[in-house]
Design an enzyme around this catalytic site. Structure first.
Site, mmCIF file in Angstrom:
data_model
loop_
_atom_site.group_PDB
_atom_site.id
_atom_site.type_symbol
_atom_site.label_atom_id
_atom_site.label_comp_id
_atom_site.label_asym_id
_atom_site.label_seq_id
_atom_site.Cartn_x
_atom_site.Cartn_y
_atom_site.Cartn_z
ATOM 1 N N CYS A 25 0.826 -1.215 0.000
ATOM 2 C CA CYS A 25 0.000 0.000 0.000
ATOM 3 C C CYS A 25 0.859 1.264 0.000
ATOM 4 O O CYS A 25 1.560 1.531 0.979
ATOM 5 C CB CYS A 25 -0.902 -0.072 1.234
ATOM 6 S SG CYS A 25 -1.674 1.469 1.700
ATOM 7 N N CYS A 28 0.051 3.803 2.748
ATOM 8 C CA CYS A 28 0.504 3.288 4.054
ATOM 9 C C CYS A 28 1.953 3.699 4.312
ATOM 10 O O CYS A 28 2.322 4.041 5.428
ATOM 11 C CB CYS A 28 0.384 1.767 4.114
ATOM 12 S SG CYS A 28 -1.304 1.173 3.926
#
Length: 100
Positions: A25, A28
């Site tokens: 991600c 993230c």
């Protein structure tokens, strides 16, 4: 993660910010320096832990985490705030201060 250890982490008096994330991600990865900065600003006021949803699918499922990053603030084992996406340090600090 052993069963029960996640609930032990979030059960305390001290607020615990959980960062549900994943290796793949991009957003993230953007949260990592934000959470490092947050940790330096809040000190021992709250704990910050990172949960990889691919390694801990049961924790993610238990709290209905559909997208990453999702941040959930727990106090005494209950979620008191949650938001998905990249969230700025100052906003997270205000959230923690409200619940500390």
């Amino acid at each position: 993660m052993a069963k029960g250890s996640f609930s032990d982490l979030i059960a305390g008096e001290k607020p615990t910010m959980v960062d549900f994330s994943a290796e793949w991600c991009g957003p993230c990865k953007m949260m990592a320096p934000i959470l490092d900065e947050l940790k330096s600003k809040i000190g021992d006021t709250a704990r910050i832990i990172k949960i990889d949803i691919d390694k801990n699918p049961q924790a993610a499922a238990a709290y209905g985490v559909q997208s990453v990053p999702t941040l959930i603030l727990f106090k005494k084992g209950s979620p008191v705030w949650r938001q998905s996406g990249v969230v700025p340090t100052e906003y997270l600090k205000r959230v923690i201060d409200q619940h500390a």
